[in-house]
Design a protein around this motif. Structure first.
Motif, PDB file in Angstrom:
ATOM      1  N   UNK A 239      -7.133  13.142  -0.999  1.00  0.00           N
ATOM      2  CA  UNK A 239      -7.764  14.120  -0.116  1.00  0.00           C
ATOM      3  C   UNK A 239      -6.950  15.404  -0.159  1.00  0.00           C
ATOM      4  N   UNK A 240      -7.606  16.564  -0.282  1.00  0.00           N
ATOM      5  CA  UNK A 240      -6.840  17.815  -0.177  1.00  0.00           C
ATOM      6  C   UNK A 240      -6.299  17.986   1.245  1.00  0.00           C
ATOM      7  N   UNK A 241      -5.112  18.551   1.336  1.00  0.00           N
ATOM      8  CA  UNK A 241      -4.557  18.899   2.646  1.00  0.00           C
ATOM      9  C   UNK A 241      -5.038  20.300   2.970  1.00  0.00           C
ATOM     10  N   UNK A 242      -5.760  20.431   4.079  1.00  0.00           N
ATOM     11  CA  UNK A 242      -6.291  21.731   4.477  1.00  0.00           C
ATOM     12  C   UNK A 242      -5.423  22.306   5.580  1.00  0.00           C
ATOM     13  N   UNK A 243      -5.304  23.611   5.574  1.00  0.00           N
ATOM     14  CA  UNK A 243      -4.473  24.288   6.594  1.00  0.00           C
ATOM     15  C   UNK A 243      -5.173  24.243   7.935  1.00  0.00           C
TER      16      UNK A 243
ATOM     17  N   UNK B   8      -9.286  23.706  -6.034  1.00  0.00           N
ATOM     18  CA  UNK B   8      -8.470  24.887  -5.759  1.00  0.00           C
ATOM     19  C   UNK B   8      -7.372  24.650  -4.738  1.00  0.00           C
ATOM     20  N   UNK B   9      -6.887  23.433  -4.650  1.00  0.00           N
ATOM     21  CA  UNK B   9      -5.783  23.085  -3.743  1.00  0.00           C
ATOM     22  C   UNK B   9      -4.686  22.416  -4.562  1.00  0.00           C
ATOM     23  N   UNK B  10      -3.471  22.447  -4.044  1.00  0.00           N
ATOM     24  CA  UNK B  10      -2.372  21.787  -4.756  1.00  0.00           C
ATOM     25  C   UNK B  10      -1.736  20.669  -3.937  1.00  0.00           C
ATOM     26  N   UNK B  11      -1.962  20.652  -2.617  1.00  0.00           N
ATOM     27  CA  UNK B  11      -1.352  19.628  -1.768  1.00  0.00           C
ATOM     28  C   UNK B  11      -2.393  18.572  -1.417  1.00  0.00           C
TER      29      UNK B  11
ATOM     30  N   UNK C 255      -4.064  16.390 -11.096  1.00  0.00           N
ATOM     31  CA  UNK C 255      -4.149  17.709 -11.727  1.00  0.00           C
ATOM     32  C   UNK C 255      -5.583  18.158 -11.917  1.00  0.00           C
ATOM     33  N   UNK C 256      -6.431  17.239 -12.317  1.00  0.00           N
ATOM     34  CA  UNK C 256      -7.848  17.559 -12.503  1.00  0.00           C
ATOM     35  C   UNK C 256      -8.502  17.896 -11.159  1.00  0.00           C
ATOM     36  N   UNK C 257      -8.168  17.124 -10.121  1.00  0.00           N
ATOM     37  CA  UNK C 257      -8.719  17.352  -8.783  1.00  0.00           C
ATOM     38  C   UNK C 257      -8.273  18.720  -8.255  1.00  0.00           C
TER      39      UNK C 257
ATOM     40  N   UNK D 208       0.847  -1.185   0.000  1.00  0.00           N
ATOM     41  CA  UNK D 208       0.000   0.000   0.000  1.00  0.00           C
ATOM     42  C   UNK D 208       0.887   1.240   0.000  1.00  0.00           C
ATOM     43  N   UNK D 209       0.378   2.288  -0.617  1.00  0.00           N
ATOM     44  CA  UNK D 209       1.118   3.553  -0.701  1.00  0.00           C
ATOM     45  C   UNK D 209       0.329   4.627   0.028  1.00  0.00           C
ATOM     46  N   UNK D 210       1.018   5.377   0.856  1.00  0.00           N
ATOM     47  CA  UNK D 210       0.449   6.579   1.452  1.00  0.00           C
ATOM     48  C   UNK D 210       1.509   7.654   1.311  1.00  0.00           C
ATOM     49  N   UNK D 211       1.162   8.751   0.627  1.00  0.00           N
ATOM     50  CA  UNK D 211       2.176   9.762   0.336  1.00  0.00           C
ATOM     51  C   UNK D 211       1.541  11.146   0.272  1.00  0.00           C
ATOM     52  N   UNK D 212       2.347  12.141   0.564  1.00  0.00           N
ATOM     53  CA  UNK D 212       1.942  13.533   0.351  1.00  0.00           C
ATOM     54  C   UNK D 212       2.426  13.925  -1.032  1.00  0.00           C
ATOM     55  N   UNK D 213       1.543  14.506  -1.813  1.00  0.00           N
ATOM     56  CA  UNK D 213       1.924  14.940  -3.161  1.00  0.00           C
ATOM     57  C   UNK D 213       1.498  16.388  -3.363  1.00  0.00           C
ATOM     58  N   UNK D 214       2.108  17.027  -4.342  1.00  0.00           N
ATOM     59  CA  UNK D 214       1.745  18.393  -4.682  1.00  0.00           C
ATOM     60  C   UNK D 214       1.512  18.467  -6.181  1.00  0.00           C
ATOM     61  N   UNK D 215       0.373  19.035  -6.568  1.00  0.00           N
ATOM     62  CA  UNK D 215       0.043  19.167  -7.986  1.00  0.00           C
ATOM     63  C   UNK D 215       0.605  20.500  -8.507  1.00  0.00           C
TER      64      UNK D 215
END
Length: 198
Positions: free
Chosen positions: A194-198, A104-107, A97-99, A57-64
């Protein structure tokens, strides 16, 4: 800002063959948008041939925007073979990229996991703003509208959904769950963003 795609107040569930339908989830009245697509043919065939017991399984933080090359390394490290890596990396990068354009989030937090149990077996809404789901192999996510709880609908493998979560809806009109597969021997390959929210 999302383009309005309707003339009248939209239904809480929007389904269409065009990826543009995903934009509709940002409307206040919409809780679920489904892009009714098939997974790219080459990708679907490669994933069907994949031995899911051999991958982690993969769990990772990504940035678009994220490059397919970066995802390729992550997939290879998790044990995905060369027949599927490039196609899967390209699809995930495109969906991220579509998400990002929709919400309106990149992380994002990315999960790509093999499911063999009745994970999330109860109908629920997640504590997120939005959640993108697509099932690459096996039975896909089931959902209901809360005013018609006996009318269980089910996505197909390859389709892409964006659900609005409890961080935006106190009383969500749409709930979802994993399909019950325990003790069947079936395996599912599920992508969650999932978007990362501040």
């Amino acid at each position: 800002m999302a383009t309005q795609l309707w003339a009248q107040e939209p239904e809480p569930v929007q389904i269409a063959a065009s990826p543009e339908v995903l934009l509709s989830v940002t409307a206040p009245e919409v809780a679920l948008a489904i892009w009714n697509r098939a997974a790219p043919a080459g990708l679907a065939a490669s994933i069907d041939a994949l031995v899911l017991d051999a991958v982690d399984d993969i769990e990772a933080a990504i940035e678009a925007p994220i490059s397919a090359a970066d995802l390729t390394v992550t997939l290879q490290d998790a044990g995905y073979n060369s027949d599927v890596v490039a196609l899967l990396a390209e699809d995930i990068a495109a969906l991220a990229g579509r998400f990002a354009a929709v919400v309106g989030r990149t992380r994002f937090k990315l999960r790509l996991e093999v499911i063999e149990t009745d994970a999330c077996r109860r109908f629920h809404s997640d504590f997120v703003t939005y959640r993108l789901l697509t099932t690459y192999r096996g039975q896909a996510t089931q959902w209901i509208e809360t005013d018609r709880p006996d009318a269980v609908a089910q996505m197909r493998a390859g389709e892409v959904a964006i659900f609005k979560g409890r961080m935006l809806l106190d009383d969500p009109p749409v709930l979802h769950r994993s399909p019950p597969i325990a003790a069947t021997g079936e395996q599912r390959l599920l992508l969650v963003l999932d978007p990362v929210t501040e």
